[in-house]
Design a protein around this motif. Structure first.
Motif, PDB file in Angstrom:
ATOM      1  N   GLY A 286       0.796  -1.224   0.000  1.00 30.54           N
ATOM      2  CA  GLY A 286       0.000   0.000   0.000  1.00 30.54           C
ATOM      3  C   GLY A 286       0.827   1.272   0.000  1.00 30.54           C
ATOM      4  N   LYS A 287       2.123   1.134   0.236  1.00 28.07           N
ATOM      5  CA  LYS A 287       2.985   2.318   0.177  1.00 28.07           C
ATOM      6  C   LYS A 287       3.676   2.390  -1.187  1.00 28.07           C
ATOM      7  N   GLN A 288       4.083   3.619  -1.548  1.00 29.05           N
ATOM      8  CA  GLN A 288       4.806   3.805  -2.809  1.00 29.05           C
ATOM      9  C   GLN A 288       6.257   3.386  -2.634  1.00 29.05           C
ATOM     10  N   LYS A 289       6.720   2.609  -3.609  1.00 29.29           N
ATOM     11  CA  LYS A 289       8.157   2.293  -3.643  1.00 29.29           C
ATOM     12  C   LYS A 289       8.818   3.296  -4.585  1.00 29.29           C
ATOM     13  N   GLY A 290       9.000   4.478  -4.049  1.00 25.53           N
ATOM     14  CA  GLY A 290       9.500   5.555  -4.901  1.00 25.53           C
ATOM     15  C   GLY A 290      10.620   6.319  -4.230  1.00 25.53           C
ATOM     16  N   TYR A 291      11.049   7.342  -4.932  1.00 28.88           N
ATOM     17  CA  TYR A 291      12.131   8.191  -4.427  1.00 28.88           C
ATOM     18  C   TYR A 291      12.088   9.497  -5.198  1.00 28.88           C
ATOM     19  N   ASP A 292      12.732  10.505  -4.640  1.00 30.14           N
ATOM     20  CA  ASP A 292      12.628  11.832  -5.225  1.00 30.14           C
ATOM     21  C   ASP A 292      13.577  12.030  -6.398  1.00 30.14           C
ATOM     22  N   GLY A 293      13.157  12.840  -7.357  1.00 28.42           N
ATOM     23  CA  GLY A 293      14.004  13.181  -8.494  1.00 28.42           C
ATOM     24  C   GLY A 293      15.197  14.028  -8.113  1.00 28.42           C
ATOM     25  N   HIS A 294      15.143  14.657  -6.946  1.00 34.57           N
ATOM     26  CA  HIS A 294      16.307  15.428  -6.458  1.00 34.57           C
ATOM     27  C   HIS A 294      16.599  14.971  -5.032  1.00 34.57           C
ATOM     28  N   GLN A 295      17.726  14.279  -4.901  1.00 33.70           N
ATOM     29  CA  GLN A 295      18.131  13.801  -3.579  1.00 33.70           C
ATOM     30  C   GLN A 295      18.354  14.974  -2.631  1.00 33.70           C
ATOM     31  N   GLU A 296      17.982  14.719  -1.359  1.00 29.09           N
ATOM     32  CA  GLU A 296      18.141  15.692  -0.270  1.00 29.09           C
ATOM     33  C   GLU A 296      17.488  15.116   0.979  1.00 29.09           C
ATOM     34  N   ILE A 297      16.321  14.485   0.765  1.00 34.35           N
ATOM     35  CA  ILE A 297      15.608  13.896   1.895  1.00 34.35           C
ATOM     36  C   ILE A 297      16.483  12.866   2.615  1.00 34.35           C
ATOM     37  N   GLU A 298      17.352  12.183   1.897  1.00 35.21           N
ATOM     38  CA  GLU A 298      18.134  11.090   2.466  1.00 35.21           C
ATOM     39  C   GLU A 298      19.046  11.607   3.589  1.00 35.21           C
ATOM     40  N   LEU A 299      19.814  12.653   3.276  1.00 37.85           N
ATOM     41  CA  LEU A 299      20.729  13.169   4.309  1.00 37.85           C
ATOM     42  C   LEU A 299      19.943  13.877   5.415  1.00 37.85           C
ATOM     43  N   ALA A 300      18.823  14.484   5.044  1.00 44.70           N
ATOM     44  CA  ALA A 300      18.021  15.198   6.047  1.00 44.70           C
ATOM     45  C   ALA A 300      17.447  14.227   7.068  1.00 44.70           C
ATOM     46  N   LEU A 301      16.965  13.084   6.607  1.00 47.73           N
ATOM     47  CA  LEU A 301      16.365  12.108   7.529  1.00 47.73           C
ATOM     48  C   LEU A 301      17.399  11.557   8.511  1.00 47.73           C
ATOM     49  N   VAL A 302      18.650  11.453   8.061  1.00 52.93           N
ATOM     50  CA  VAL A 302      19.684  10.989   9.003  1.00 52.93           C
ATOM     51  C   VAL A 302      19.916  12.057  10.078  1.00 52.93           C
TER      52      VAL A 302
ATOM     53  N   LEU B  42      17.374   5.469  -0.545  1.00 56.58           N
ATOM     54  CA  LEU B  42      18.625   5.172  -1.257  1.00 56.58           C
ATOM     55  C   LEU B  42      18.559   3.818  -1.954  1.00 56.58           C
ATOM     56  N   ASP B  43      18.054   2.825  -1.235  1.00 57.44           N
ATOM     57  CA  ASP B  43      18.022   1.473  -1.801  1.00 57.44           C
ATOM     58  C   ASP B  43      17.062   1.371  -2.981  1.00 57.44           C
ATOM     59  N   GLU B  44      16.005   2.142  -2.928  1.00 53.69           N
ATOM     60  CA  GLU B  44      14.984   2.048  -3.965  1.00 53.69           C
ATOM     61  C   GLU B  44      15.440   2.669  -5.280  1.00 53.69           C
ATOM     62  N   ARG B  45      16.270   3.678  -5.165  1.00 55.63           N
ATOM     63  CA  ARG B  45      16.719   4.446  -6.342  1.00 55.63           C
ATOM     64  C   ARG B  45      17.339   3.537  -7.402  1.00 55.63           C
TER      65      ARG B  45
ATOM     66  N   VAL C 205      24.630  18.543  -8.576  1.00 57.68           N
ATOM     67  CA  VAL C 205      24.189  18.757  -7.192  1.00 57.68           C
ATOM     68  C   VAL C 205      23.520  17.494  -6.663  1.00 57.68           C
ATOM     69  N   ARG C 206      22.665  16.896  -7.498  1.00 61.57           N
ATOM     70  CA  ARG C 206      21.976  15.677  -7.075  1.00 61.57           C
ATOM     71  C   ARG C 206      22.994  14.593  -6.689  1.00 61.57           C
ATOM     72  N   VAL C 207      24.048  14.448  -7.500  1.00 59.74           N
ATOM     73  CA  VAL C 207      25.045  13.405  -7.224  1.00 59.74           C
ATOM     74  C   VAL C 207      25.644  13.596  -5.831  1.00 59.74           C
ATOM     75  N   VAL C 208      26.095  14.803  -5.546  1.00 63.26           N
ATOM     76  CA  VAL C 208      26.823  14.983  -4.277  1.00 63.26           C
ATOM     77  C   VAL C 208      25.885  15.005  -3.072  1.00 63.26           C
ATOM     78  N   TYR C 209      24.648  15.455  -3.267  1.00 63.46           N
ATOM     79  CA  TYR C 209      23.675  15.325  -2.179  1.00 63.46           C
ATOM     80  C   TYR C 209      23.395  13.843  -1.915  1.00 63.46           C
ATOM     81  N   MET C 210      23.252  13.089  -3.003  1.00 65.66           N
ATOM     82  CA  MET C 210      23.014  11.654  -2.842  1.00 65.66           C
ATOM     83  C   MET C 210      24.181  10.998  -2.109  1.00 65.66           C
ATOM     84  N   CYS C 211      25.380  11.322  -2.549  1.00 63.15           N
ATOM     85  CA  CYS C 211      26.558  10.716  -1.916  1.00 63.15           C
ATOM     86  C   CYS C 211      26.618  11.077  -0.430  1.00 63.15           C
ATOM     87  N   SER C 212      26.254  12.298  -0.097  1.00 62.34           N
ATOM     88  CA  SER C 212      26.257  12.702   1.313  1.00 62.34           C
ATOM     89  C   SER C 212      25.313  11.823   2.114  1.00 62.34           C
ATOM     90  N   GLY C 213      24.138  11.603   1.565  1.00 63.21           N
ATOM     91  CA  GLY C 213      23.177  10.719   2.243  1.00 63.21           C
ATOM     92  C   GLY C 213      23.699   9.295   2.339  1.00 63.21           C
TER      93      GLY C 213
END
Lengths: 657, 657
Positions: A182-198, A217-220, A269-277
């Protein structure tokens, strides 16, 4: 889950910057940039593009009438501003600023919906289409920035309102996304939420936030492709027609599962935000595979896809990486935000592994691209940081339309100015890190910092630094009682081979070679109050060459002195900088010019300049001699260019072969 | 109106090309290119983009059911094909080809509407919107090509059907456009009608066509702005959203009245088509002001905005000129059609003034960009002719996406292949021109040509030429009786300063210096049958340099031998051509390789190649030595590149400083 052993930054509240070079930036951020951006966010800057970002929140909060205006990610400008404010408040009290921030937080809290949802674009403009276009619409990206701001504000002030907003927002996201039925197996087109949630996990100790970050991260990049599924579900609606975000999966690093990505592809920007997360999650979970992916991406960027200025992203189209060794200077993108993201990535890698190569890159990006992104008065900004500029061509050749030869007041897409603000406001977090009883010193910035260890040992470390103009650094330790710890001092790559590198402890020269571990001199001893460590890092002028596979740089050199990359500007050298050829054997000279650009060392080099005599009416000549005259090429620090009007600039300069 | 004194081309029916180099191209055009393009126009080429152009005419003629498909200017591909066919038929009979052409003409005639209107896009797709979007929709452009085809077909065959179609079309246009009350004071967004109407005037002697051409030229760029007026009238409808043709007036040279234009701005093909029409009108009307504008534009192009290959248009965006001295090699556009248009312009200037500089440029564009536009088998074409290609970057960096590293079978916008066909099919018209009793020889191409003068004198001139590989040319005159005339032989700029240039008449060396007028040796005498003139034009290898204001070329040279510009290809030199640095003093060697690329002279030059040893894991190095190894750089003619698979290419090569 196994934590990786890591060093941690020192809280801003324990650190004060007192530096010849950086104090002015800190002052600018507090007294100019943040107030200016507040005006901009409220559409009160004359001549600048309107923001409407605060207005959007007020409308969503029911406090104003009106319509949403701006980019789909307009909210993030407010969040980044609030994050910068938080760092300022953590560094030192400012009741007036705090009151303004509290006011904004009230509005944000009111704009949040009952279920925790918070995004003014969707609330106001497409209330029926929430979570239907993750690929393009930055919902989780905006949420990530709000969470980062909330964490920072809570840390600075202890006030919980915005943290509660963030938790309810994160819970809302958690209810929509995940592996559960029932949940979406998705992820954002611009990474940022990943590092923020940590960060939210660190602050709240709620493991669900870490798990959610890991999930994103795993879903991407997994199959079946999420972007295409949601694209079909929403009837193939496209938000940004100029890009093909749904199908150009590498643009947002969704072309492969993140663990399989070996090269930096797509939007920088997306790459390095993703890597940070990714580093954040690896650090918490001990996930070696994830860490290896981070290292592969790091290695690819810094050994094949990074400008000498620490800029990344070779192409304006998609603000993106292109391919190995493709580093054109005039058409470069090298977005300010991308170098800031690279610093985020580097700082996190440093936490896992205190290897000076990470700090070297952090320093390179900071002293060159990042501060190039802002004018000396803190009021104008570069989004794009090219290595070569021909202003007339910027007006007349579409390939370089994205390059500006003067900094701009504000942007319709205003990601860079608040990003500079939040980085500089939190600069203290990048200088040191602590691991057990090792104090790592990554950046040489004059400062006064206090630390305490279990057992009640307290140490105060006062750093004096003449960076970036001279490599003389002095540390004085103050402690109530003799205390055993290691002071680990980075020896930058740019001086490691130089004669004159010198370490002294309490005035006596000390051998450092045997103390080097991964680029840091580890001085372990029982320190006494009043102990002084001095480091002399010789700043010779280097002629730097690019890898022979880089087409742009072959036959050319760039000058670097200490961490500072230099450039030629037209105002000092006349137009047509391409006509200058440095003499190969000539000796460079450096002279500090206190009246110039706030005081900078200027480098001069004997050179030849190709002349255009006997060319009247001819575009090509057969078998003619090249006519040159001797000139003195005058270089200024790259970051200081474009502060004296519209003119040509070049980092890479031809050298006699 | 005063005609300017002019020389005229020799009709194709009086000339036969018999040339070591060009006969193969003529054969290719007749036996491969034109038949292949016929298949393409009929959508029978597998793997190539569909054309639908013949189908559109059939549907418009009521012979088929269906819908229009293709670009708004799709009709012009058929017209250019028909024009090429006409030149072939004028050169020599081909009943089968003529029957095919007659069939097409029947269809075209049926597609013409009762009022003379002829355009399948508007007839089929927007019948209510004729003449409402001149800025973007190419109605007069397509008409111009149809008129050119009609004139050529009538001249070749004497058949009037298509000429009548053209006259009715021109009359229809004349009824809609003009200064008279009730007519539109407009002009087309893509020039072509102007030069076409002058051809129609020459063929029909109807002055109204010349006046209409003059009207279109004079109206262009006047205020109030026509594009904006029609834009408002049609409710701001835009046809090509990617460009802003209505407001970017320089794109179609509508930014100024044509007489005030001093620099070549905007879409390159449009500029040179416009200039061709301007020369045509100036020639007929004696309009000196118009002629001066042509000269200004010519001068600007050839002294500031032309690639060494005779390519023009520095930017893919708008396929356009950018600014003086902005001649990037890798992002170049240098469209094949633009160089063909430059040849049209040059040939017309030559008619007004036999100055070899026009023929030099004609030769430069022909031997380099134009024939580079076609593969050696006549089946694949370049639209874009860059001076430097890195194939991987073409795939991965948007700045060079327009550059192809291999020729393509056909294009959605298929202007270039039929343009090459019509130029090569009419090559004989560019070789000589006649003015009173002066025979100007502009191009050295083996041929057999007959001329007659008033008074009944007839002369046959047989030219043997070893161009472009050797500069030996021989002319033999055959005449029934002793005949007085001048043979004016161009001395190309590339050999004028060379030792060894030699003229001989009937085996005896003759001084030529005193006979030079504007680059032509004028040999005036009473010629007898059997007289032989021999010319030796030394083809030394030159290292050509670009003007010091050209950023791309400084520190580099291009090799040229005779009219042929050379290049390095990866297949001969390995990848990373940018690493090659030619030795400054080294002697170039040339060797004819009969097995290579149909037989070409190859040039070799001692050089150094920068090595990437000791660079593992490093992108930048301070104060390192440049490591080089000696290599032999191997150059082939530029036009022959990309016939051996996808690979790197570079015209400009670094030279030791």
């Amino acid at each position: 889950m196994n934590h990786l052993i890591s060093s941690k930054p020192i809280p801003l509240s324990h650190l004060r910057i007192q530096d010849n070079f950086w104090s002015e930036y800190v002052r600018l951020v507090r007294h100019v940039v943040v107030p200016y951006q507040w005006e901009a966010l409220n559409d009160r800057v004359e001549g600048a593009e309107p923001s409407h970002a605060i207005q959007n929140f007020k409308i969503a909060a029911g406090l104003k009438q009106g319509e949403f205006y701006g980019m789909v990610f307009q909210d993030s400008d407010v969040a980044k501003w609030l994050e910068a404010v938080s760092y300022l408040l953590e560094t030192g009290p400012d009741p007036e600023l705090e009151a303004v921030a509290d006011g904004v937080i009230q509005i944000i809290a009111k704009a949040q919906q009952a279920d925790g949802y918070l995004n003014t674009y969707f609330t106001l403009k497409e209330p029926g289409n929430k979570w239907t276009n993750l690929a393009e619409c930055h919902e989780l990206y905006c949420a990530g920035h709000m969470i980062e701001a909330a964490v920072a504000y809570y840390q600075a002030t202890g006030k919980k309102l915005i943290l509660d907003v963030a938790c309810r927002l994160a819970d809302c996201i958690d209810s929509v996304f995940g592996t559960e039925e029932g949940k979406q197996k998705g992820y954002d087109g611009h990474q940022e939420i990943e590092l923020a949630l940590v960060k939210l996990y660190h602050t709240t100790s709620q493991k669900k936030y870490l798990r959610l970050s890991q999930f994103f991260l795993d879903e991407r990049g997994q199959k079946p492709d999420f972007y295409e599924m949601e694209f079909a579900r929403r009837g193939h609606k496209v938000h940004f027609p100029a890009l093909d975000m749904v199908h150009d999966k590498a643009y947002s690093q969704a072309h492969l599962p993140v663990r399989q990505q070996k090269s930096a592809e797509g939007h920088a920007v997306r790459v390095v935000y993703m890597c940070s997360g990714m580093v954040d999650v690896a650090l918490e979970t001990g996930d070696q595979e994830l860490l290896e992916a981070c290292k592969s991406l790091w290695r690819n960027i810094v050994t094949k896809r990074m400008y000498i200025t620490g800029g990344i992203g070779s192409s304006a189209y998609g603000e993106a990486f292109t391919m190995d060794y493709d580093l054109p200077g005039d058409t470069a993108y090298a977005e300010t935000c991308a170098s800031i993201g690279l610093i985020f990535f580097a700082q996190r890698m440093l936490q896992i592994e205190a290897d000076s190569e990470y700090a070297d890159v952090m320093e390179q990006a900071l002293y060159n691209t990042v501060i190039s992104g802002m004018s000396r008065d803190g009021r104008r900004f570069f989004y794009v940081n090219p290595l070569e500029v021909w202003p007339d061509a910027c007006d007349r050749n579409a390939n370089v339309h994205h390059v500006k030869s003067e900094r701009q007041g504000w942007f319709g897409c205003a990601c860079c100015p608040p990003n500079i603000a939040r980085l500089l406001a939190s600069l203290g977090r990048y200088m040191y890190s602590l691991q057990n009883r090792i104090i790592y010193t990554h950046l040489y910035i004059g400062s006064d910092v206090s630390m305490s260890w279990e057992g009640g040992d307290e140490v105060r470390l006062v750093q004096d630094s003449r960076f970036p103009w001279e490599g003389a650094v002095r540390f004085e330790i103050t402690t109530r009682k003799e205390t055993e710890f290691t002071l680990a001092l980075r020896i930058p790559k740019w001086c490691r081979a130089e004669a004159g590198l010198m370490l002294s402890i309490n005035g006596e020269e000390a051998a450092y070679e045997g103390l080097m571990i991964k680029g840091y001199v580890h001085i372990h001893r029982r320190w006494q109050s009043g102990d002084v460590v001095e480091l002399l890092l010789p700043m010779q002028i280097s002629r730097v060459r690019g890898h022979p596979l880089v087409r742009e740089t072959i036959g050319k050199v760039a000058l670097q002195r200490g961490p500072i990359v230099y450039c030629l500007e037209e105002v000092d050298n006349g137009a047509n900088l391409h006509q200058i050829i440095l003499d190969k054997q000539a000796v460079e000279e450096v002279q500090f010019e206190s009246e110039l650009l706030g005081g900078v060392p200027v480098i001069t080099v004997p050179a030849q300049r190709v002349q255009a005599t006997d060319w009247e009416g001819q575009l090509y000549q057969a078998d003619s001699e090249v006519q040159t005259i001797p000139v003195t090429a005058r270089f200024i620090p790259y970051f200081a260019w474009a502060n004296r009007g519209r003119n040509e600039m070049s980092v890479w300069v031809k050298e006699e072969s």
